[in-house]
Design a protein around this motif. Sequence first.
Motif, mmCIF file in Angstrom:
data_model
loop_
_atom_site.group_PDB
_atom_site.id
_atom_site.type_symbol
_atom_site.label_atom_id
_atom_site.label_comp_id
_atom_site.label_asym_id
_atom_site.label_seq_id
_atom_site.Cartn_x
_atom_site.Cartn_y
_atom_site.Cartn_z
ATOM 1 N N UNK A 52 0.828 -1.203 0.000
ATOM 2 C CA UNK A 52 0.000 0.000 0.000
ATOM 3 C C UNK A 52 0.863 1.254 0.000
ATOM 4 N N UNK A 53 1.988 1.188 0.699
ATOM 5 C CA UNK A 53 2.857 2.355 0.799
ATOM 6 C C UNK A 53 3.646 2.565 -0.488
ATOM 7 N N UNK A 75 -6.598 6.836 -6.118
ATOM 8 C CA UNK A 75 -5.803 7.081 -4.916
ATOM 9 C C UNK A 75 -4.323 6.803 -5.153
ATOM 10 N N UNK A 76 -4.012 5.804 -5.953
ATOM 11 C CA UNK A 76 -2.618 5.564 -6.309
ATOM 12 C C UNK A 76 -2.052 6.727 -7.121
ATOM 13 N N UNK A 77 -2.867 7.274 -8.010
ATOM 14 C CA UNK A 77 -2.394 8.389 -8.834
ATOM 15 C C UNK A 77 -2.055 9.595 -7.966
ATOM 16 N N UNK A 78 -2.977 9.980 -7.070
ATOM 17 C CA UNK A 78 -2.740 11.186 -6.270
ATOM 18 C C UNK A 78 -1.614 10.967 -5.271
ATOM 19 N N UNK A 79 -1.412 9.748 -4.854
ATOM 20 C CA UNK A 79 -0.315 9.456 -3.933
ATOM 21 C C UNK A 79 1.019 9.953 -4.480
ATOM 22 N N UNK A 80 1.167 9.861 -5.799
ATOM 23 C CA UNK A 80 2.426 10.251 -6.446
ATOM 24 C C UNK A 80 2.401 11.666 -7.014
ATOM 25 N N UNK A 81 1.294 12.393 -6.804
ATOM 26 C CA UNK A 81 1.171 13.742 -7.383
ATOM 27 C C UNK A 81 1.196 14.827 -6.324
ATOM 28 N N UNK A 82 1.264 14.465 -5.055
ATOM 29 C CA UNK A 82 1.277 15.472 -3.992
ATOM 30 C C UNK A 82 2.093 14.965 -2.816
ATOM 31 N N UNK A 116 -2.538 12.322 1.214
ATOM 32 C CA UNK A 116 -1.901 11.019 1.080
ATOM 33 C C UNK A 116 -2.439 10.029 2.110
ATOM 34 N N UNK A 117 -2.766 10.511 3.313
ATOM 35 C CA UNK A 117 -3.352 9.640 4.332
ATOM 36 C C UNK A 117 -4.739 9.168 3.897
ATOM 37 N N UNK A 118 -5.541 10.096 3.349
ATOM 38 C CA UNK A 118 -6.854 9.707 2.843
ATOM 39 C C UNK A 118 -6.705 8.689 1.720
ATOM 40 N N UNK A 119 -5.777 8.940 0.798
ATOM 41 C CA UNK A 119 -5.560 8.019 -0.316
ATOM 42 C C UNK A 119 -5.172 6.634 0.198
ATOM 43 N N UNK A 120 -4.301 6.598 1.197
ATOM 44 C CA UNK A 120 -3.902 5.326 1.797
ATOM 45 C C UNK A 120 -5.116 4.604 2.373
ATOM 46 N N UNK A 157 -10.032 15.072 -4.709
ATOM 47 C CA UNK A 157 -11.114 15.168 -3.733
ATOM 48 C C UNK A 157 -12.469 15.329 -4.415
ATOM 49 N N UNK A 158 -12.513 16.080 -5.504
ATOM 50 C CA UNK A 158 -13.768 16.259 -6.234
ATOM 51 C C UNK A 158 -14.192 14.972 -6.926
ATOM 52 N N UNK A 159 -13.256 14.309 -7.580
ATOM 53 C CA UNK A 159 -13.574 13.061 -8.281
ATOM 54 C C UNK A 159 -13.978 11.968 -7.298
ATOM 55 N N UNK A 160 -13.282 11.890 -6.175
ATOM 56 C CA UNK A 160 -13.594 10.838 -5.203
ATOM 57 C C UNK A 160 -14.924 11.109 -4.504
#
Length: 240
Positions: free
Chosen positions: A30-31, A83-90, A96-100, A185-188
């Motif tokens: 996951x990380x 969530x994987x995409x945003x993890x690497x974009x910010x 990142x915690x929400x994405x996780x 956040x908008x898409x999710x």
Amino acid sequence: MSDDESHEYESHDYEADTGDRHTRRLSRLLIGGSLAAVLAAVTVFAALMWPSSSAAAVPRKDSVDAGFARDMAVHHQQAVELSFIVRDRTDDEDVRRLAYDVINTQANQRGMLLGWLDVWGLPKSSQQPYMSWMDHDMSGMEGMDGMKGMDYKAHDGSLMPGMATNRQMDQLRRAKGKAAEILYLQLLTAHHKGGIAMSESAAGMAKTEEVRRLAQGMVEGQQAEIQLMADMLKARGAKA
């Protein structure tokens, strides 16, 4: 202690150890892992943890239970991908915690859904249109863009209500920093709203207790995340 009892304790210890090792492996994936690796891992995990027998009657392939399991597995897969995409974009810790959390929760739930289909001996795909299991019960979806009963038309990768289009996914892949955070956040948020409506239907119509309980848990969990995301968007000067 008899030989049988000793064997039973050894078996339980082995199962617990196997589950613990798999959980640790999943956390590492996951990380730093990929979408495909995580989804494969949780599917195996679901199979390891699923009991060898079930007292519940096996649903039919055209049942609410089977249809929800198939469709929500697809719906969840995109939330994990977002969530994987945003993890690497910010680098923002809150996003990142929400994405996780989304990856962890929805990948595990997806593994459970596919695991049930395996246990039931049912196919993981269907020739029937998405959401046909809802039997025209579209309560909660009337306000969704493009929703008029069962008239939702899949387009540009958006297979079900709330799902992002391919164009929106590409926009997220190109975005960075605050722009990526807001778009995610908008898409999710939209994704969760579509998932909640589907889950509410399953919670009310499914025949197996496992599906009803999981669907209701999805409703409650995603409603809480929608409120959290509304606050996060407000803090970034944006709206859902």
